[in-house]
Design an enzyme around this catalytic site. Structure first.
Site, mmCIF file in Angstrom:
data_model
loop_
_atom_site.group_PDB
_atom_site.id
_atom_site.type_symbol
_atom_site.label_atom_id
_atom_site.label_comp_id
_atom_site.label_asym_id
_atom_site.label_seq_id
_atom_site.Cartn_x
_atom_site.Cartn_y
_atom_site.Cartn_z
ATOM 1 N N LEU A 39 -5.360 4.283 4.757
ATOM 2 C CA LEU A 39 -4.391 3.266 4.761
ATOM 3 C C LEU A 39 -5.434 2.103 4.483
ATOM 4 O O LEU A 39 -6.448 1.935 4.820
ATOM 5 C CB LEU A 39 -3.963 3.183 5.983
ATOM 6 C CG LEU A 39 -2.904 4.242 6.578
ATOM 7 C CD1 LEU A 39 -2.341 3.798 8.019
ATOM 8 C CD2 LEU A 39 -1.616 4.141 5.654
ATOM 9 N N ASP A 40 -4.699 1.229 3.821
ATOM 10 C CA ASP A 40 -5.277 -0.287 3.393
ATOM 11 C C ASP A 40 -5.939 -0.751 4.948
ATOM 12 O O ASP A 40 -5.240 -0.563 5.851
ATOM 13 C CB ASP A 40 -4.252 -0.954 2.826
ATOM 14 C CG ASP A 40 -4.863 -2.365 2.741
ATOM 15 O OD1 ASP A 40 -5.862 -2.521 2.612
ATOM 16 O OD2 ASP A 40 -4.024 -3.251 2.398
ATOM 17 N N ARG A 41 -6.786 -1.446 4.749
ATOM 18 C CA ARG A 41 -7.523 -2.302 6.049
ATOM 19 C C ARG A 41 -6.304 -2.746 6.672
ATOM 20 O O ARG A 41 -6.574 -2.891 8.034
ATOM 21 C CB ARG A 41 -8.720 -2.915 5.666
ATOM 22 C CG ARG A 41 -9.286 -3.495 6.844
ATOM 23 C CD ARG A 41 -10.655 -4.289 6.313
ATOM 24 N NE ARG A 41 -10.557 -5.450 5.436
ATOM 25 C CZ ARG A 41 -10.045 -6.763 5.799
ATOM 26 N NH1 ARG A 41 -10.400 -6.984 7.006
ATOM 27 N NH2 ARG A 41 -10.087 -7.817 5.239
#
Length: 494
Positions: A197-199
């Site tokens: 997942l994106d940060r």
């Protein structure tokens, strides 16, 4: 039929198996420098107790912080460096630090060539030279919100990831990552990343406990058998009917992590369905059918309904229409400069995951380096805030690789084949024995460290939340869901 191309290590192994007797060590000529043969690198999941013990956390103002620590960046000489002096390589490829820094680092014994201190930066690099650079490492703070474990069994660990946490070591982040926090605080080690997942994206995140389980789920990802459902809050009144967006997406910058709709981009498809509207913003369900970097965020921007607090795609830098319909009226270079300046004016470059040192460097890594955590190529969800992956398999994933975008703020760290491993020494004072948390102690200042002399504004906990959440992941034999975030409730007000 042509024989397969053997890499350097494979060729050496084949030669060693055939050669008899073993070749004698060549006699060195006058003034010639000996280069030892390369060591075989570990390709497995290799973060363990010695890595987790490098430093400790402390908590302050709703933020999780990492005490600065000493760390070794290691790399073998790249082909393009052979025949060039160390001085020339530093001056052309690692410009985040002034040359005076490298002279001082050499004098302090922090630069080593084949494990010998570098005394002369004019030394000419040779094939298989092994470089080690010890730096004083600072990590940006992340939210203090704990990682909630949703499921743990013999096969998988499933967590609800808070926003602002990278999945694995990348860029300036190492200990402030999901992998390290799970290892340090939950004794969950040697986990295999299934998807990312994106940060800045929160929500359901899965890890496999064994290679076999990882391969099995990877196969489902490749066969598009994994259903993903995201939830977000967007600007304005989103249409009530189902909206399908199939605009192609192109990566603009790997360093800053910016994408846009472009005919030259890769095919993407996202299905959107509005769930509620409160008069100002809408809660929207997102069903990505492909997995490109920042796919959901870019498609929502294109539709004119960017995520309310998206730190990239809902910024003034995109122009009056904020990128709606692909209208930008800037070149890519102008767009990146405007985005950086907008964040710089707000003292929020950390939200982009970059630092001034990164921006001062001309070296932009087109790929993320492989960390020991991700030596295997993860075939799952991509979206990387700092260094997006072109071939991401997930719409909102941490895209590239682990010490993937260890940018030039840390010299010798911006190459794709980086072996970023252990530390050289610890900062020991004032830490609890468990190494996990405690009061902030008087931190050791490093005389060569630029970060030690800088005063940064801490982000507020609110700045570290983006209204995009991975709500549900469903495969052939599993389904994992998290609770709906507060900001997605119908009656929620900011």
């Amino acid at each position: 039929m042509a024989e397969p191309d053997l890499g350097p290590s494979g060729a050496r192994e084949q030669e060693a198996a055939v050669a008899a007797p073993a070749a004698k060590k060549r006699r060195l000529g006058a003034g010639e420098r000996y280069v030892p043969p390369p060591r075989k690198l570990s390709t497995g999941v290799s973060f363990g107790a010695e890595h987790f013990a490098e430093t400790s956390y402390y908590f302050e103002g709703g933020l999780r912080k990492v005490r600065p620590y000493y760390f070794d960046f290691r790399t073998y000489c790249k082909g393009r460096w052979v025949g060039r002096s160390l001085w020339h390589v530093f001056s052309t490829e690692f410009r985040a630090q002034p040359l005076a820094y490298y002279r001082a680092a050499a004098r302090a014994g922090r630069l080593r060539l084949n494990e010998e201190p570098v005394s002369d930066l004019d030394v000419v690099l040779k094939n298989n030279d092994f470089l080690r650079n010890t730096v004083h490492r600072h990590e940006p703070p992340v939210t203090a919100q704990p990682i909630q474990i949703l499921v743990e069994n013999d096969e998988v660990v499933v967590v609800d990831k808070p926003s602002s946490l990278p999945v694995h070591p990348c860029g300036r982040f190492r200990h402030n990552t999901v992998i390290f926090i799970l290892g340090k605080e939950h004794d969950l080690k040697e986990l295999h990343t299934i998807h990312r997942l994106d940060r800045m994206t929160s929500g359901v995140l899965m890890f496999a406990k064994t290679v076999e389980v990882s391969k099995r789920i990877d196969e489902q990802v490749r066969e598009r058998q994994l259903e993903k459902e995201y939830i977000c809050r967007v600007v304005g009144e989103f249409p009530e009917h189902e909206v399908v967006c199939e605009e192609p997406i192109l990566v603009v910058s790997y360093k800053v992590g910016v994408c846009r709709v472009d005919p030259k981009g890769k095919f993407c498809k996202t299905i959107f369905q509005r769930l509620s509207y409160n008069g100002q913003t809408s809660v929207v369900k997102c069903l990505p059918r492909t997995g490109r970097t920042h796919q959901i965020r870019v498609h929502l921007q294109y539709l004119g309904h960017p995520i309310v607090n998206d730190p990239i795609y809902n910024m003034e830098a995109w122009g009056p229409s904020r990128g709606k319909g692909g209208k930008i009226d800037k070149t890519d270079e102008e767009l990146l400069k405007a985005l950086v300046e907008e964040h710089r004016s707000k003292q929020s470059l950390d939200i982009l995951g970059v630092s001034e040192q990164d921006l001062n460097s001309d070296t932009e890594s087109k790929e993320c380096g492989n960390s020991s955590d991700c030596a295997k190529s993860v075939q799952a969800d991509p979206v990387n805030e700092n260094c997006p992956a072109e071939d991401s398999k997930d719409p909102e994933s941490d895209a590239k690789d682990p010490e993937r975008n260890d940018m030039t703020a840390c010299p010798l760290s911006s190459d794709t084949n980086l072996e970023t491993l252990e530390k050289s020494k610890e900062l020991g004072s004032g830490e609890n024995q468990d190494g996990q948390m405690g009061e902030k102690s008087s931190e050791e200042k490093d005389p060569l460290c630029i970060e030690c002399r800088m005063k940064r504004r801490d982000p507020s906990p609110k700045e570290l939340v983006m209204y995009l959440h991975a709500l549900r992941y469903k495969g052939a034999e599993f389904e994992y869901c998290s609770k709906m975030p507060e900001w997605a409730m119908e009656d929620w007000e900011e």
